[in-house]
Scaffold this motif. Structure first.
Motif, PDB file in Angstrom:
ATOM      1  N   SER A 143       3.424   0.044  13.010  1.00  0.00           N
ATOM      2  CA  SER A 143       2.097   0.211  12.422  1.00  0.00           C
ATOM      3  C   SER A 143       2.297   0.446  10.930  1.00  0.00           C
ATOM      4  O   SER A 143       2.924   1.433  10.535  1.00  0.00           O
ATOM      5  CB  SER A 143       1.357   1.399  13.043  1.00  0.00           C
ATOM      6  N   PHE A 144       1.795  -0.467  10.106  1.00  0.00           N
ATOM      7  CA  PHE A 144       1.933  -0.362   8.649  1.00  0.00           C
ATOM      8  C   PHE A 144       0.619   0.197   8.117  1.00  0.00           C
ATOM      9  O   PHE A 144      -0.437  -0.423   8.238  1.00  0.00           O
ATOM     10  CB  PHE A 144       2.232  -1.729   8.035  1.00  0.00           C
ATOM     11  N   LEU A 145       0.677   1.380   7.529  1.00  0.00           N
ATOM     12  CA  LEU A 145      -0.512   2.132   7.135  1.00  0.00           C
ATOM     13  C   LEU A 145      -0.677   2.134   5.616  1.00  0.00           C
ATOM     14  O   LEU A 145       0.278   2.395   4.881  1.00  0.00           O
ATOM     15  CB  LEU A 145      -0.409   3.571   7.631  1.00  0.00           C
ATOM     16  N   ILE A 146      -1.901   1.865   5.174  1.00  0.00           N
ATOM     17  CA  ILE A 146      -2.189   1.839   3.739  1.00  0.00           C
ATOM     18  C   ILE A 146      -3.370   2.761   3.443  1.00  0.00           C
ATOM     19  O   ILE A 146      -4.531   2.400   3.688  1.00  0.00           O
ATOM     20  CB  ILE A 146      -2.520   0.414   3.259  1.00  0.00           C
ATOM     21  N   PRO A 147      -3.125   3.974   2.939  1.00  0.00           N
ATOM     22  CA  PRO A 147      -4.236   4.825   2.509  1.00  0.00           C
ATOM     23  C   PRO A 147      -4.829   4.259   1.225  1.00  0.00           C
ATOM     24  O   PRO A 147      -4.096   3.831   0.327  1.00  0.00           O
ATOM     25  CB  PRO A 147      -3.565   6.183   2.269  1.00  0.00           C
ATOM     26  N   ALA A 148      -6.157   4.246   1.135  1.00  0.00           N
ATOM     27  CA  ALA A 148      -6.792   3.601  -0.014  1.00  0.00           C
ATOM     28  C   ALA A 148      -8.003   4.400  -0.475  1.00  0.00           C
ATOM     29  O   ALA A 148      -8.869   4.763   0.331  1.00  0.00           O
ATOM     30  CB  ALA A 148      -7.231   2.181   0.357  1.00  0.00           C
ATOM     31  N   TYR A 149      -8.048   4.653  -1.772  1.00  0.00           N
ATOM     32  CA  TYR A 149      -9.216   5.280  -2.384  1.00  0.00           C
ATOM     33  C   TYR A 149      -9.560   4.501  -3.657  1.00  0.00           C
ATOM     34  O   TYR A 149      -8.769   4.476  -4.607  1.00  0.00           O
ATOM     35  CB  TYR A 149      -8.946   6.747  -2.720  1.00  0.00           C
ATOM     36  N   ASN A 150     -10.694   3.837  -3.645  1.00  0.00           N
ATOM     37  CA  ASN A 150     -11.139   3.005  -4.770  1.00  0.00           C
ATOM     38  C   ASN A 150     -10.055   2.006  -5.187  1.00  0.00           C
ATOM     39  O   ASN A 150      -9.661   1.939  -6.355  1.00  0.00           O
ATOM     40  CB  ASN A 150     -11.546   3.888  -5.954  1.00  0.00           C
ATOM     41  N   ALA A 195       5.415   4.256  12.813  1.00  0.00           N
ATOM     42  CA  ALA A 195       4.369   4.098  11.799  1.00  0.00           C
ATOM     43  C   ALA A 195       4.971   4.329  10.430  1.00  0.00           C
ATOM     44  O   ALA A 195       5.712   5.296  10.226  1.00  0.00           O
ATOM     45  CB  ALA A 195       3.223   5.075  12.045  1.00  0.00           C
ATOM     46  N   LEU A 196       4.680   3.430   9.508  1.00  0.00           N
ATOM     47  CA  LEU A 196       5.185   3.517   8.136  1.00  0.00           C
ATOM     48  C   LEU A 196       3.983   3.488   7.218  1.00  0.00           C
ATOM     49  O   LEU A 196       3.155   2.585   7.302  1.00  0.00           O
ATOM     50  CB  LEU A 196       6.120   2.351   7.846  1.00  0.00           C
ATOM     51  N   PHE A 197       3.867   4.486   6.333  1.00  0.00           N
ATOM     52  CA  PHE A 197       2.773   4.414   5.366  1.00  0.00           C
ATOM     53  C   PHE A 197       3.314   4.089   3.980  1.00  0.00           C
ATOM     54  O   PHE A 197       4.413   4.488   3.601  1.00  0.00           O
ATOM     55  CB  PHE A 197       1.919   5.692   5.362  1.00  0.00           C
ATOM     56  N   SER A 198       2.506   3.321   3.258  1.00  0.00           N
ATOM     57  CA  SER A 198       2.882   2.839   1.936  1.00  0.00           C
ATOM     58  C   SER A 198       1.714   3.018   0.990  1.00  0.00           C
ATOM     59  O   SER A 198       0.553   2.853   1.376  1.00  0.00           O
ATOM     60  CB  SER A 198       3.252   1.347   2.008  1.00  0.00           C
ATOM     61  N   ASP A 199       2.004   3.326  -0.268  1.00  0.00           N
ATOM     62  CA  ASP A 199       0.953   3.370  -1.275  1.00  0.00           C
ATOM     63  C   ASP A 199       0.319   1.992  -1.425  1.00  0.00           C
ATOM     64  O   ASP A 199       0.984   0.962  -1.279  1.00  0.00           O
ATOM     65  CB  ASP A 199       1.513   3.820  -2.617  1.00  0.00           C
ATOM     66  N   ALA A 200      -0.973   1.978  -1.753  1.00  0.00           N
ATOM     67  CA  ALA A 200      -1.701   0.717  -1.864  1.00  0.00           C
ATOM     68  C   ALA A 200      -1.213  -0.147  -3.012  1.00  0.00           C
ATOM     69  O   ALA A 200      -1.457  -1.359  -3.028  1.00  0.00           O
ATOM     70  CB  ALA A 200      -3.197   0.989  -2.030  1.00  0.00           C
ATOM     71  N   PRO A 206       8.455  -1.892  -2.921  1.00  0.00           N
ATOM     72  CA  PRO A 206       8.140  -3.243  -2.436  1.00  0.00           C
ATOM     73  C   PRO A 206       8.187  -3.338  -0.914  1.00  0.00           C
ATOM     74  O   PRO A 206       8.986  -2.671  -0.254  1.00  0.00           O
ATOM     75  CB  PRO A 206       9.235  -4.111  -3.079  1.00  0.00           C
ATOM     76  N   ILE A 207       7.334  -4.189  -0.362  1.00  0.00           N
ATOM     77  CA  ILE A 207       7.280  -4.385   1.077  1.00  0.00           C
ATOM     78  C   ILE A 207       8.631  -4.836   1.626  1.00  0.00           C
ATOM     79  O   ILE A 207       8.976  -4.544   2.784  1.00  0.00           O
ATOM     80  CB  ILE A 207       6.178  -5.416   1.427  1.00  0.00           C
ATOM     81  N   GLY A 258      -6.614  -6.645  -2.196  1.00  0.00           N
ATOM     82  CA  GLY A 258      -6.441  -7.999  -1.672  1.00  0.00           C
ATOM     83  C   GLY A 258      -5.032  -8.518  -1.882  1.00  0.00           C
ATOM     84  O   GLY A 258      -4.415  -9.079  -0.964  1.00  0.00           O
ATOM     85  N   ALA A 259      -4.490  -8.326  -3.080  1.00  0.00           N
ATOM     86  CA  ALA A 259      -3.130  -8.781  -3.369  1.00  0.00           C
ATOM     87  C   ALA A 259      -2.113  -8.008  -2.534  1.00  0.00           C
ATOM     88  O   ALA A 259      -1.123  -8.583  -2.056  1.00  0.00           O
ATOM     89  CB  ALA A 259      -2.831  -8.602  -4.861  1.00  0.00           C
ATOM     90  N   THR A 260      -2.354  -6.722  -2.323  1.00  0.00           N
ATOM     91  CA  THR A 260      -1.453  -5.921  -1.495  1.00  0.00           C
ATOM     92  C   THR A 260      -1.453  -6.420  -0.054  1.00  0.00           C
ATOM     93  O   THR A 260      -0.389  -6.605   0.554  1.00  0.00           O
ATOM     94  CB  THR A 260      -1.877  -4.442  -1.538  1.00  0.00           C
ATOM     95  N   LEU A 261      -2.624  -6.640   0.503  1.00  0.00           N
ATOM     96  CA  LEU A 261      -2.714  -7.117   1.884  1.00  0.00           C
ATOM     97  C   LEU A 261      -2.072  -8.491   2.038  1.00  0.00           C
ATOM     98  O   LEU A 261      -1.449  -8.786   3.066  1.00  0.00           O
ATOM     99  CB  LEU A 261      -4.174  -7.162   2.333  1.00  0.00           C
ATOM    100  N   ASP A 262      -2.191  -9.315   1.015  1.00  0.00           N
ATOM    101  CA  ASP A 262      -1.561 -10.630   1.076  1.00  0.00           C
ATOM    102  C   ASP A 262      -0.044 -10.498   1.197  1.00  0.00           C
ATOM    103  O   ASP A 262       0.591 -11.164   2.021  1.00  0.00           O
ATOM    104  CB  ASP A 262      -1.930 -11.433  -0.181  1.00  0.00           C
TER     105      ASP A 262
END
Length: 267
Positions: A7-14, A94-99, A104-105, A20-24
């Motif tokens: 599970s790749f987790l991306i916390p996001a605030y604004n 589960a791995l969380f990464s900054d947005a 790098p991924i 979009g580029a990150t998700l790509d």
């Protein structure tokens, strides 16, 4: 349906401008891997169109990687967002990464492999170990305050690690879930709390050197640091009052039972 490995987790605030580029990058990488995975964006009460960007991207880029958006209001802090993602995750790890993907991924195997091989329960990226590669450094004041905060972390918690704040951490969920459920800190101190609880529970932790680049638009500033020191004090108070005791005992028992070890050899 095959069991999810990651599970790749991306916390996001604004984060609408760069999400979009990150998700790509994330989905392109994960679709090329031999294991099944999911991506969860945890929207931390954004006031821009972060949720719309994530949902539109997922709707128009369907594939073998499962995707979800978790959203709530008001803003609660990165720690709260990460905790919601960890509790909702369906993967073995589960791995969380900054947005901003400051790590790098492509560093994912470095963090994931030691857990999938059965050697560790928590592996977290570090910018301070030999072997770490920092391309774009933070401003001098932020680097200096980070080093001071780490010294305080060591003093207050006894943790032996050189960098607790790098936003690239992975958890073997079967043994770590009680720790996550017990965590209480919502902002800058949440990384320290998760590592402290895992360490106190006797789980196997590894600090792993990674590549890292400072990204423009970081939300870490002086106020974040002040929250961090306040939360270090709160962590000690929670420990002294026994708020973590039951969860630590549960994680110890799960680890001792060696139950549900993740599959090996997938990365």
């Amino acid at each position: 349906m095959a069991a999810l490995v990651l599970s790749f987790l991306i916390p996001a605030y604004n984060e609408s401008a760069r999400l979009g580029a990150t998700l790509d990058q994330v989905l392109t990488y994960l679709r090329a891997q031999p294991y099944d995975s999911e991506v969860i964006v945890m929207d931390d009460g954004s006031t821009d169109n972060t949720v719309a960007v994530a949902e539109e991207y997922f709707a128009t880029h369907r594939g073998r990687v499962a995707t979800r958006v978790l959203s709530y209001t008001p803003n609660r802090g990165k720690g709260y967002a990460v905790r919601q993602g960890l509790l909702a995750a369906r993967g073995a790890v589960a791995l969380f990464s900054d947005a901003d993907l400051s790590t790098p991924i492509a560093e994912t195997p470095t963090i994931l492999r030691p857990i999938l091989n059965g050697d560790y329960d928590v592996v977290f990226g570090s910018r301070a170990l030999q072997g770490s590669v920092i391309g774009q450094h933070q401003p001098w004041l932020r680097e200096a305050s980070g080093r001071f905060f780490n010294r305080m972390v060591r003093l207050v918690t006894g943790l032996p690690y050189a960098d607790t704040q790098c936003g690239f951490k992975a958890f073997r969920l079967d043994v770590c879930r009680p720790v996550v459920e017990a965590a209480r800190l919502d902002r800058f101190g949440f990384d320290v709390e998760l590592l402290f609880l895992a360490h106190q529970a006797g789980l196997r932790l590894r600090e792993q050197a990674v590549r890292w680049n400072d990204a423009a638009g970081s939300k870490v500033g002086l106020l974040s640091g002040l929250h961090g020191f306040r939360e270090l004090w709160a962590l000690r108070q929670h420990q002294r009052r026994g708020h973590y005791a039951a969860a630590l005992a549960c994680s110890r028992a799960l680890a001792a039972s060696q139950c549900a070890a993740p599959a090996r050899g997938l990365v």
